[in-house]
Write a protein that holds these residues in place. Structure first.
Motif, mmCIF file in Angstrom:
data_model
loop_
_atom_site.group_PDB
_atom_site.id
_atom_site.type_symbol
_atom_site.label_atom_id
_atom_site.label_comp_id
_atom_site.label_asym_id
_atom_site.label_seq_id
_atom_site.Cartn_x
_atom_site.Cartn_y
_atom_site.Cartn_z
ATOM 1 N N VAL A 240 45.759 44.560 44.398
ATOM 2 C CA VAL A 240 44.724 43.909 44.095
ATOM 3 C C VAL A 240 43.731 43.052 44.942
ATOM 4 C CG1 VAL A 240 44.762 40.468 43.475
ATOM 5 C CG2 VAL A 240 46.453 42.307 42.608
ATOM 6 N N LEU A 241 44.225 43.375 46.011
ATOM 7 C CA LEU A 241 42.711 43.363 46.978
ATOM 8 C C LEU A 241 41.701 44.625 46.650
ATOM 9 C CD1 LEU A 241 45.301 42.030 49.970
ATOM 10 C CD2 LEU A 241 43.666 40.711 48.352
ATOM 11 N N MET A 242 42.503 45.155 46.811
ATOM 12 C CA MET A 242 41.279 46.807 46.120
ATOM 13 C C MET A 242 40.663 46.287 45.537
ATOM 14 S SD MET A 242 40.600 49.353 47.642
ATOM 15 C CE MET A 242 40.403 51.619 47.532
ATOM 16 N N LYS A 243 41.370 46.048 44.083
ATOM 17 C CA LYS A 243 40.091 46.335 43.319
ATOM 18 C C LYS A 243 39.340 45.136 42.960
ATOM 19 C CE LYS A 243 44.332 48.265 40.050
ATOM 20 N NZ LYS A 243 45.874 48.196 39.649
ATOM 21 N N ARG A 244 39.731 43.614 44.067
ATOM 22 C CA ARG A 244 39.158 42.578 43.939
ATOM 23 C C ARG A 244 37.657 43.652 44.466
ATOM 24 N NH1 ARG A 244 39.140 38.414 47.887
ATOM 25 N NH2 ARG A 244 38.232 36.293 46.556
ATOM 26 N N LYS A 245 38.148 43.497 45.770
ATOM 27 C CA LYS A 245 37.463 44.152 46.861
ATOM 28 C C LYS A 245 36.191 44.732 46.581
ATOM 29 C CE LYS A 245 35.654 46.525 51.007
ATOM 30 N NZ LYS A 245 34.967 45.343 51.848
ATOM 31 N N MET A 246 36.652 45.993 44.944
ATOM 32 C CA MET A 246 35.665 47.139 44.903
ATOM 33 C C MET A 246 34.928 46.250 43.673
ATOM 34 S SD MET A 246 37.650 50.510 43.977
ATOM 35 C CE MET A 246 37.058 51.417 43.034
ATOM 36 N N LEU A 247 35.524 45.507 42.955
ATOM 37 C CA LEU A 247 34.328 44.935 41.808
ATOM 38 C C LEU A 247 33.700 43.800 41.909
ATOM 39 C CD1 LEU A 247 36.641 43.872 39.075
ATOM 40 C CD2 LEU A 247 35.458 45.177 38.744
ATOM 41 N N ILE A 248 33.611 43.076 43.612
ATOM 42 C CA ILE A 248 32.863 42.462 44.298
ATOM 43 C C ILE A 248 31.721 42.991 44.926
ATOM 44 C CG2 ILE A 248 32.545 40.730 46.644
ATOM 45 C CD1 ILE A 248 35.580 40.094 45.574
ATOM 46 N N GLY B 110 58.790 38.269 41.461
ATOM 47 C CA GLY B 110 57.543 37.948 42.145
ATOM 48 C C GLY B 110 56.405 39.257 42.434
ATOM 49 N N HIS B 111 55.121 39.285 41.394
ATOM 50 C CA HIS B 111 54.467 39.553 41.559
ATOM 51 C C HIS B 111 53.045 39.583 41.510
ATOM 52 C CE1 HIS B 111 52.492 43.891 39.845
ATOM 53 N NE2 HIS B 111 52.573 43.743 38.555
ATOM 54 N N ALA B 112 51.852 40.679 41.743
ATOM 55 C CA ALA B 112 50.363 40.290 41.911
ATOM 56 C C ALA B 112 50.195 40.972 40.790
ATOM 57 C CB ALA B 112 50.442 40.226 43.889
ATOM 58 N N VAL B 113 48.960 40.142 40.292
ATOM 59 C CA VAL B 113 47.621 40.587 39.701
ATOM 60 C C VAL B 113 46.456 40.980 40.075
ATOM 61 C CG1 VAL B 113 49.619 41.627 37.720
ATOM 62 C CG2 VAL B 113 48.219 39.066 37.552
ATOM 63 N N LEU B 114 45.640 40.531 38.954
ATOM 64 C CA LEU B 114 44.496 40.201 39.394
ATOM 65 C C LEU B 114 43.547 39.756 38.268
ATOM 66 C CD1 LEU B 114 41.704 40.142 41.577
ATOM 67 C CD2 LEU B 114 40.926 42.041 39.934
ATOM 68 N N THR B 115 43.146 38.490 37.440
ATOM 69 C CA THR B 115 42.841 38.330 37.027
ATOM 70 C C THR B 115 41.446 38.164 36.384
ATOM 71 O OG1 THR B 115 44.912 36.074 36.305
ATOM 72 C CG2 THR B 115 42.146 36.058 35.225
ATOM 73 N N VAL B 116 40.542 38.547 35.755
ATOM 74 C CA VAL B 116 39.333 38.524 35.304
ATOM 75 C C VAL B 116 38.762 37.495 33.772
ATOM 76 C CG1 VAL B 116 37.366 40.137 35.025
ATOM 77 C CG2 VAL B 116 39.468 40.939 35.604
ATOM 78 N N LYS B 117 38.224 36.548 34.423
ATOM 79 C CA LYS B 117 38.101 35.708 33.027
ATOM 80 C C LYS B 117 36.196 35.826 33.111
ATOM 81 C CE LYS B 117 38.734 31.944 33.955
ATOM 82 N NZ LYS B 117 39.443 30.566 33.064
ATOM 83 N N THR B 118 36.220 36.109 31.529
ATOM 84 C CA THR B 118 35.021 36.323 31.159
ATOM 85 C C THR B 118 35.063 35.508 30.273
ATOM 86 O OG1 THR B 118 36.346 37.882 29.183
ATOM 87 C CG2 THR B 118 36.794 38.868 30.901
ATOM 88 N N ASP B 119 34.098 35.990 29.102
ATOM 89 C CA ASP B 119 33.736 34.938 28.041
ATOM 90 C C ASP B 119 34.792 35.502 26.595
ATOM 91 O OD1 ASP B 119 32.553 38.175 27.769
ATOM 92 O OD2 ASP B 119 30.594 36.591 27.026
ATOM 93 N N LYS B 120 35.034 36.095 26.393
ATOM 94 C CA LYS B 120 35.746 37.007 25.553
ATOM 95 C C LYS B 120 37.706 36.518 25.588
ATOM 96 C CE LYS B 120 33.311 40.087 23.637
ATOM 97 N NZ LYS B 120 31.672 39.646 24.611
#
Length: 205
Positions: free
Chosen positions: A116-124, A145-155
């Motif tokens: 998650v941290l890697m994906k977040r960093k690449m996108l930022i 327990g598990h961690a994911v990245l939520t991407v908030k979009t207009d859709k």
């Protein structure tokens, strides 16, 4: 690029080499409220921020959602698949000799929150607003327990997950959502309804 431990130079250049083109702009004038009461940060987050202050900007900011263009969607798919394929699963105990440690997987190994941290960093690094990229703690289909990245979009809200090469809507994951970062402040975590405590991880993958 991440074939063995110590080969972390590719991390800083990953977004450039990837050719990510940020065409998803923040929705103008749209404010999104947090979904729950403030809650305790996951184990490992505070220590990660202390070691990586540039990854944890402090203070409130304007919540923003991504306009989900075709280009933005392709970029999400590429980032999710690339990180899943290039980071190898390894538990924190195997990796660091401790039960829980959050880290950018610059040596090519990590567990779910490290993906998650890697994906977040690449996108930022590619220009995406961090207010739309929220680290999220869930319980997976096995109740772990598990961690994911939520991407908030207009859709809607979409999930980048090391257990799934596809990017799917949050309600298609089969997960129970526990807590996530606030859009207004990445160091504030908000409850998402399930009050049973869950660690960020229970396994590497």
């Amino acid at each position: 690029m991440f074939g063995s431990k110590g080969q972390g130079k590719g991390l800083a250049l990953a977004a450039v080499l990837f050719g990510i083109s940020f065409s998803a702009h923040a929705a103008d004038g749209v404010v999104f409220a947090s979904l729950g009461e403030p809650t305790r940060a996951p184990v490992g987050w505070v220590e990660f921020c202390a070691d990586n202050p540039n990854e944890c900007p402090s203070g409130p900011s304007q919540p923003r959602d991504i306009v989900l263009s075709q280009t933005a969607w392709r970029d999400l798919l590429k980032v999710n698949r690339w990180v899943n394929e290039n980071v190898k699963p390894m538990t924190d105990m195997e990796h660091w000799g401790v039960i829980e440690k959050w880290s950018l997987p610059t040596d090519g190994y990590g567990d779910c929150e490290d993906y998650v941290l890697m994906k977040r960093k690449m996108l930022i690094d590619a220009g995406w607003p961090r207010e739309a990229l929220l680290i999220t703690v869930v319980r997976d289909k096995n109740g772990e327990g598990h961690a994911v990245l939520t991407v908030k979009t207009d859709k809607g809200e979409f999930i980048l997950d090391n257990q799934n090469e596809n990017v799917v809507a949050w309600n298609e994951t089969g997960y129970r959502f526990i807590k996530r970062q606030s859009q207004a402040d990445p160091n504030v975590w908000v409850s998402l309804g399930d009050q049973h405590p869950a660690p960020a991880t229970a396994s590497a993958r």
